[in-house]
Design a protein around this motif. Sequence first.
Motif, short mmCIF file in Angstrom:
data_model
loop_
_atom_site.label_atom_id
_atom_site.label_comp_id
_atom_site.label_asym_id
_atom_site.label_seq_id
_atom_site.Cartn_x
_atom_site.Cartn_y
_atom_site.Cartn_z
N UNK A 42 0.82 -1.20 0.00
CA UNK A 42 0.00 0.00 0.00
C UNK A 42 0.86 1.26 0.00
N UNK A 151 -12.29 -4.98 4.31
CA UNK A 151 -12.46 -3.78 5.14
C UNK A 151 -13.10 -4.14 6.48
N UNK B 23 -15.51 17.78 0.65
CA UNK B 23 -15.79 16.71 1.61
C UNK B 23 -15.83 15.35 0.94
N UNK B 24 -14.91 15.10 0.06
CA UNK B 24 -15.00 13.90 -0.77
C UNK B 24 -13.97 12.84 -0.44
N UNK B 25 -13.25 13.01 0.64
CA UNK B 25 -12.26 12.00 1.01
C UNK B 25 -12.41 11.70 2.48
N UNK B 27 -11.06 9.59 5.43
CA UNK B 27 -9.95 8.74 5.87
C UNK B 27 -10.46 7.39 6.36
N UNK B 28 -11.60 7.43 7.06
CA UNK B 28 -12.15 6.22 7.65
C UNK B 28 -12.73 5.25 6.64
N UNK B 29 -12.64 5.57 5.37
CA UNK B 29 -13.12 4.64 4.33
C UNK B 29 -11.98 4.07 3.50
N UNK B 30 -10.75 4.43 3.85
CA UNK B 30 -9.61 4.00 3.05
C UNK B 30 -8.94 2.77 3.65
N UNK B 31 -8.64 1.82 2.81
CA UNK B 31 -8.08 0.55 3.29
C UNK B 31 -6.72 0.75 3.95
N UNK B 32 -5.95 1.71 3.45
CA UNK B 32 -4.62 1.93 4.01
C UNK B 32 -4.67 2.34 5.48
N UNK B 33 -5.70 3.09 5.82
CA UNK B 33 -5.85 3.54 7.20
C UNK B 33 -6.02 2.34 8.13
N UNK B 34 -6.74 1.32 7.69
CA UNK B 34 -6.96 0.15 8.53
C UNK B 34 -5.81 -0.84 8.46
N UNK B 35 -5.15 -0.88 7.32
CA UNK B 35 -3.94 -1.71 7.25
C UNK B 35 -2.90 -1.23 8.26
N UNK B 36 -2.73 0.08 8.32
CA UNK B 36 -1.77 0.63 9.27
C UNK B 36 -2.17 0.32 10.70
N UNK B 37 -3.45 0.49 11.00
CA UNK B 37 -3.90 0.24 12.38
C UNK B 37 -3.83 -1.23 12.75
N UNK B 38 -4.19 -2.10 11.82
CA UNK B 38 -4.13 -3.53 12.12
C UNK B 38 -2.68 -3.94 12.40
#
Lengths: 158, 158
Positions: A42, A151, B23-25, B27-38
């Motif tokens: 990513x 997701x 208001x079109x982005x 963060x909480x819908x992006x896979x990278x954000x959850x990959x990092x947190x996981x």
Amino acid sequence: MNGASTLNGGDTVADAPVRSEEAQYALGEQVGFYLRQANQRHVAIFAELMAEKLTTTQWAALAKLRDMQPCSQGNLGRETAMDMATIKGVVDRLVKRGLINTRPDTDDARRLVLTLTKAGEETIDRNRSAALDVSSQTLKPLSPGERMMLMELLQKIC
Amino acid sequence: MNGASTLNGGDTVADAPVRSEEAQYALGEQVGFYLRQANQRHVAIFAELMAEKLTTTQWAALAKLRDMQPCSQGNLGRETAMDMATIKGVVDRLVKRGLINTRPDTDDARRLVLTLTKAGEETIDRNRSAALDVSSQTLKPLSPGERMMLMELLQKIC
DNA sequence: TATTGTTATACTCTATAACTATA
DNA sequence: TATAGTTATAGAGTATAACAATA
């Protein structure tokens, strides 16, 4: 101890390097190994598609700050899942690039209030589309159903 | 996903931070954000459960080297998904701790051949069980079926 | 010469711990 | 005492450049 180790595959007597009882941990079966690699891929896609030299965490901070500003540094860190030390480093670099402004909070002198600069807003506008492409490119090997599933599963283990 | 419904016209004179069309982005819908947190959570669990002060990458290098030794540094890097510079840093620290031995390859003078020391082998034996616990703890929020699914999906996007 | 591997350097992210200042 | 932020340190990951050995 000696024999009878429950190896994954067949316990065929080895022509492979089999040492006593130690073949019981396969890196390729551990979820952490793949979480790290998925994240690596990513980040690589992000670096490739985002024209300007921004990191994933810098982009996350900018995008979240746009929705929350004005917002304290600590609060932005919580919302982007970075601890105090990390968000400080990220914000420092964005301030140095002129994308974020800081000022002390008049109500609580401990707090550092953040806002986007004009250049910060423009940077978001310029890169929003590429950022969305990063997500779809990352998920490209998956079907729509698999993307949703991934997701959900990721959020469950966060 | 909820469309542009709440987009302001842009002319609403603001007491709220309302900016034109941005208001079109999420963060909480992006896979990278959850990959990092996981990944973050996994690393935290690793640090908690592994008694000795080893990092995830150090452990990966040790575990893979056990199966491959003797093995060149570059080759170990490829097998553990680290590039040359990264695996070098990891190996250097493990050599300094006395867990890995290095020697030049007699056939190809460019190569650095790695083997585990006795202390390295013992470190693996001592921590293997905890390392397996890290994986199950990470996957704990998921059902058995979900665990398998997550592993498959992650491998597909690697 | 082109490729592979090692080494060195620089920058960024992450986390912990120790610290200061404020509430 | 608890919270917000800063600073220092360590490890990891990445990129690049310089260099050595090899094909």
